[in-house]
Design an enzyme around this catalytic site. Structure first.
Site, PDB file in Angstrom:
ATOM      1  N   ARG A 112       0.772  -1.162   0.050  1.00 56.11           N
ATOM      2  CA  ARG A 112       0.095  -0.060   0.119  1.00 56.11           C
ATOM      3  C   ARG A 112       0.789   1.147  -0.029  1.00 56.11           C
ATOM      4  O   ARG A 112       1.115   1.864  -1.089  1.00 56.11           O
ATOM      5  CB  ARG A 112      -1.086  -0.019   1.239  1.00 56.11           C
ATOM      6  CG  ARG A 112      -2.106   0.919   0.898  1.00 56.11           C
ATOM      7  CD  ARG A 112      -1.594   2.292   1.120  1.00 56.11           C
ATOM      8  NE  ARG A 112      -1.303   2.755   2.549  1.00 56.11           N
ATOM      9  CZ  ARG A 112      -0.756   3.948   3.054  1.00 56.11           C
ATOM     10  NH1 ARG A 112      -0.881   4.962   2.069  1.00 56.11           N
ATOM     11  NH2 ARG A 112      -0.215   4.116   3.994  1.00 56.11           N
ATOM     12  N   ASP A 113       1.330   1.613   1.071  1.00 54.73           N
ATOM     13  CA  ASP A 113       2.227   2.886   1.084  1.00 54.73           C
ATOM     14  C   ASP A 113       3.516   2.724   0.263  1.00 54.73           C
ATOM     15  O   ASP A 113       3.888   3.736  -0.338  1.00 54.73           O
ATOM     16  CB  ASP A 113       2.870   2.963   2.734  1.00 54.73           C
ATOM     17  CG  ASP A 113       3.252   4.262   2.794  1.00 54.73           C
ATOM     18  OD1 ASP A 113       2.703   5.282   2.278  1.00 54.73           O
ATOM     19  OD2 ASP A 113       4.183   4.664   3.656  1.00 54.73           O
ATOM     20  N   HIS A 127       7.448   4.485  12.050  1.00 55.72           N
ATOM     21  CA  HIS A 127       7.346   4.500  10.541  1.00 55.72           C
ATOM     22  C   HIS A 127       8.460   5.375   9.880  1.00 55.72           C
ATOM     23  O   HIS A 127       7.898   6.783   9.931  1.00 55.72           O
ATOM     24  CB  HIS A 127       5.879   4.710  10.244  1.00 55.72           C
ATOM     25  CG  HIS A 127       5.449   4.628   8.884  1.00 55.72           C
ATOM     26  ND1 HIS A 127       4.726   3.823   8.116  1.00 55.72           N
ATOM     27  CD2 HIS A 127       5.906   5.473   7.770  1.00 55.72           C
ATOM     28  CE1 HIS A 127       4.534   3.996   6.897  1.00 55.72           C
ATOM     29  NE2 HIS A 127       5.347   4.993   6.557  1.00 55.72           N
ATOM     30  N   HIS A 130      10.825   6.805   7.012  1.00 55.89           N
ATOM     31  CA  HIS A 130      11.278   7.074   5.696  1.00 55.89           C
ATOM     32  C   HIS A 130      12.866   7.421   5.588  1.00 55.89           C
ATOM     33  O   HIS A 130      13.288   7.646   6.354  1.00 55.89           O
ATOM     34  CB  HIS A 130      10.542   8.242   5.014  1.00 55.89           C
ATOM     35  CG  HIS A 130       9.201   7.623   4.619  1.00 55.89           C
ATOM     36  ND1 HIS A 130       8.790   7.539   3.164  1.00 55.89           N
ATOM     37  CD2 HIS A 130       8.179   7.440   5.271  1.00 55.89           C
ATOM     38  CE1 HIS A 130       7.445   7.123   3.248  1.00 55.89           C
ATOM     39  NE2 HIS A 130       7.081   7.018   4.501  1.00 55.89           N
ATOM     40  N   CYS A 183       7.208  10.025  -1.381  1.00 52.06           N
ATOM     41  CA  CYS A 183       6.370  11.019  -0.586  1.00 52.06           C
ATOM     42  C   CYS A 183       6.047  11.984  -1.640  1.00 52.06           C
ATOM     43  O   CYS A 183       6.992  12.639  -2.051  1.00 52.06           O
ATOM     44  CB  CYS A 183       6.561  11.322   0.622  1.00 52.06           C
ATOM     45  SG  CYS A 183       5.549  13.045   1.234  1.00 52.06           S
TER      46      CYS A 183
END
Length: 301
Positions: A12-13, A204, A206, A237
């Site tokens: 998903r992400d 979470h 990045h 992102c």
């Protein structure tokens, strides 16, 4: 041996930020491969507008094709009551909602204030509770915002606590732009752990500035035992130019296993999935551990 939960968000992400959309069949195949590595928590889709996120089109079909008795919890992101009802019809037993710690990001990303975003998904929490469906909460921009810069840890803790009090069983704190450092991460999780149980917090991270693994280590030291990650480091992102994907699942596993934590996940099997999905998408494999394992395998064969 202490256990750490690895929450795979690649399907998903990860995929929603890759340029090339995958078919429903390809996404179901990827999720099945990931489940076969021992991963027991996988974010499988999102019930959002295909106009804005074409990569997640057909998430209802994806969820319907996943097994319901394989011991894996498949989660879907839902922005509102309509999305929740679609996920429920698809047989989803766990959903996720998201809020931002930055007003500027909230307005630019979902076109409403933080308070208005809570008004949107509060009915989701209520309906999920009635249907015995678990809800996970995401908080974006916990270590910086692409529009307004620094974000106060107190603002993050406030949003996280609101999500927890509404009924989210777990709150994932996301460094959306990947700009956070270990010292900031430690301070953030220490503060949030005063507002809600540390067992309800997840990290979470990045990897835009190469700090994701270092931030995982800092969060571990604060007692955090759940981390989101993406196979092959998929993702990015759209609001942060140059932003890398989530910390790679392979890199996370290499760290955790090396530190003596148990995950129940086969690192080499995940690395093989990472090689395949990177080739399928035509993107570079962003996992350092995955690349190292692939190179070692090539030498041995």
């Amino acid at each position: 041996m202490q256990a750490v939960k690895v929450f795979e968000v690649g399907p998903r992400d990860g995929l929603q930020n890759e340029r090339q959309p995958l078919s429903v069949a390809a996404r179901v195949g990827l999720i099945g491969e990931l489940a076969g590595t021992g991963l027991r928590h996988i974010e499988a889709g999102a019930f959002v507008s295909p106009r804005w996120v074409p990569q997640m089109a057909g998430s209802d079909e994806v969820l319907r094709q996943l097994p319901s008795n394989d011991g894996v919890s498949y989660t879907a992101l839902v922005p509102n009551r309509q999305g929740f009802e679609a996920a429920q019809r698809a047989g989803c037993r766990e959903v996720a909602v998201f809020a931002a710690a930055s007003e500027a990001f909230s307005r630019n990303n979902i076109n409403c204030s933080i308070d208005e975003s809570f008004e949107r998904f509060t009915p989701v929490l209520r309906a999920a509770n009635e249907a015995s469906i678990r809800v996970r909460g995401y908080v974006s921009c916990v270590l910086g915002c692409p529009f307004s810069g620094a974000v106060a840890p107190e603002a993050v803790a406030k949003v996280a606590r609101r999500l927890y009090e509404l009924g989210c069983y777990e709150i994932s704190l996301g460094d959306t732009i990947g700009a956070g450092r270990p010292d900031e991460t430690a301070q953030l999780f220490e503060l949030c752990a005063r507002q809600l149980p540390v067992a309800a917090l997840a990290g979470h991270f990045h990897d835009t500035w190469g700090m994701a693994i270092a931030n995982v280590h800092a969060a571990l030291a604060q007692g955090v035992r759940t981390f989101d990650s993406s196979v092959a480091g998929l993702g990015g992102c759209p609001y942060s130019p140059g932003a890398s994907g989530n910390v790679a699942t392979e890199d996370l596993l290499y760290l955790l296993h090396g530190l003596g934590y148990s995950t129940g996940v086969d690192l080499e099997a995940v690395a093989q999935v990472g090689v395949r999905i990177s080739a399928q998408l035509g993107t570079a494999n962003r996992s350092r551990a995955g690349l190292a394992l692939a190179a070692r395998s090539a030498r041995e064969h």
